[in-house]
Design an enzyme around this catalytic site. Structure first.
Site, short mmCIF file in Angstrom:
data_model
loop_
_atom_site.label_atom_id
_atom_site.label_comp_id
_atom_site.label_asym_id
_atom_site.label_seq_id
_atom_site.Cartn_x
_atom_site.Cartn_y
_atom_site.Cartn_z
N HIS A 324 47.44 39.90 48.85
CA HIS A 324 45.99 39.78 48.72
C HIS A 324 45.60 38.76 47.64
O HIS A 324 44.58 38.09 47.76
CB HIS A 324 45.38 41.14 48.36
CG HIS A 324 45.26 42.07 49.53
ND1 HIS A 324 46.12 43.13 49.74
CD2 HIS A 324 44.38 42.10 50.56
CE1 HIS A 324 45.77 43.77 50.85
NE2 HIS A 324 44.72 43.16 51.37
N GLY A 325 46.41 38.64 46.62
CA GLY A 325 46.12 37.69 45.56
C GLY A 325 46.98 37.99 44.35
O GLY A 325 47.50 39.10 44.20
#
Length: 418
Positions: A324-325
């Protein structure tokens, strides 16, 4: 242009959907037409200008094409090597991941550098699925058109659902009769109206009436309200997007799998991950968690497979957080989910001996309530709002002019470059 998010995109979809409807009724909406529409939609969708450097603008479509070539060469080289294990497999995985890793690292290091394109995370996982399937020997080397169509099938390119190559290749080249097209059209219409209800009515109302006011307020009660509002908003917004993507897929004869199955009625955290963002959680289950367990069992790495299972949860969900990051709240979110799953694994083993937890309506309701609140707290971590100050007051024309604040919560899930 973000798919299924604004009026302009739906107008663009009419140019694809109306001819498809006519051709389908005539029994001629085949794979060649799907390929042509996908190419045209990609060109129309990826027309933004990105700045790789301050004075180096480039159209987004060129990055998409470069990524396509990169993944195609990687898969062909790996398939042609003849080996399916060892350093060749790990090298192919690393090379496939390199553009995604570069996108996340560069965006964090330099805010002025724009690298990547909308959907690169999801497309990368499709490419890795092909690598894993080749390694397992369950598919033949994909043809160029089959591979590229699987990666860039336009209804699902930006945010999934994440399809599997073995399932996709059987759908997109299948010749449909008029009766089959009408049956799929019926499903597409139902899914489309579900998307309208979820994304543009329920999610929009939650955001306007509940989520935004909570985000602009301070205190524990406001944060608690935000936690529940964000959880419901995220579900209806993302499930609505997924319904649109699946609906359009059905129009082209591709039965893209469902992404949600009443997740807030889950009775435990394992059940939740069988219901929430299903195609992503199953991807990590099959390609990370199960492979780790099999390797641990074959290599006898641990005395107990319970240890392997717990470490497997942290490996899979730690990677999911990074996917996701690389911001801290995404990593903490992944570790939080791994902790919940590990605790449930231990509890399940203990319950088999002590029979503490019983079946029945009250016990089931308690299980759903407990799981729901644990999930909502995890989504609060995911949102990055813990410890953040309330957002500035919104602009009101009757008051003295002040800077306006644009805040789109869905960007927490899909950053602009991903």
């Amino acid at each position: 242009m973000i798919p299924y998010a604004d009026f302009a995109y739906f107008v663009l979809l009419l140019y694809a959907a109306v001819p498809t409807l006519i051709l389908g009724l005539l029994g001629r909406a085949g794979w060649r037409w799907a390929l042509l529409v996908t190419a045209a939609m990609l060109i129309a969708q990826y027309q933004d200008v990105l700045h790789l450097r301050t004075h180096f603008p480039v159209r987004e479509i060129w990055l998409v094409l470069a990524f396509a070539v990169w993944q195609w060469v990687t898969v062909r080289a790996f398939a042609g090597a003849g080996a399916r294990a060892g350093w060749l497999c790990y090298s192919a995985i690393g090379i496939s991941l390199l553009p995604l890793v570069a996108t996340k690292v560069i965006s964090l290091v330099s805010s002025k550098t724009q690298f990547g394109f909308l959907g690169i995370s999801y497309v990368t996982f499709r490419a890795l699925d092909v690598v894993f399937c080749l390694r397992d020997g369950v598919i033949a080397t994909p043809g160029t058109l089959d591979f590229l169509m699987f990666l860039f099938f336009f209804p699902t390119i930006s945010a999934g659902p994440i399809d599997r190559y073995r399932r996709f290749e059987n759908d997109w080249r299948k010749k449909r009769t008029r009766a089959e097209f009408l049956a799929e059209l019926d499903s597409a219409v139902h899914l489309f109206f579900r998307g309208l209800l979820y994304k543009f009515i329920l999610a929009a109302l939650i955001k306007q009436r509940w989520l935004d006011p909570a985000a602009h307020s301070g205190g524990f009660s406001a944060l608690l309200s935000y936690m529940y509002a964000y959880s419901f908003y995220l579900f209806f917004d993302f499930a609505g997007y997924s319904a649109f993507a699946i609906s359009l897929s059905y129009l082209f004869g591709v039965h893209t799998p469902e992404n949600f199955n009443r997740p807030f009625l889950a009775r435990n955290i394992r059940d939740f991950w069988n219901r929430w963002h299903i195609t992503l959680s199953f991807w990590f289950r099959d390609h990370v968690y199960m492979r780790f367990l099999l390797a641990a069992a074959r290599g006898k790495w641990f005395r107990s497979m319970h240890t392997a299972a717990i470490l497997g949860y942290f490996l899979a969900f730690g990677l999911m957080g990074l996917w996701h990051g690389i911001e801290p709240h995404y990593i903490v979110y992944g570790l939080y989910q791994a902790t919940l799953l590990s605790a449930f694994h231990i509890f399940s083993s203990w319950k088999k001996v002590h029979h503490f937890w019983r079946d029945g309506p009250l016990w089931n309701a308690l299980a759903v309530f407990t799981t729901f609140n644990a999930v909502c707290f995890g989504l609060l971590i995911f949102s990055g709002r813990i410890g953040a100050a309330p957002l500035p007051p919104r602009y009101h024309p009757a008051k003295r002019a002040q800077p306006t604040v644009t805040w789109i919560t869905s960007q927490a899930l899909w950053p602009a470059a991903v």
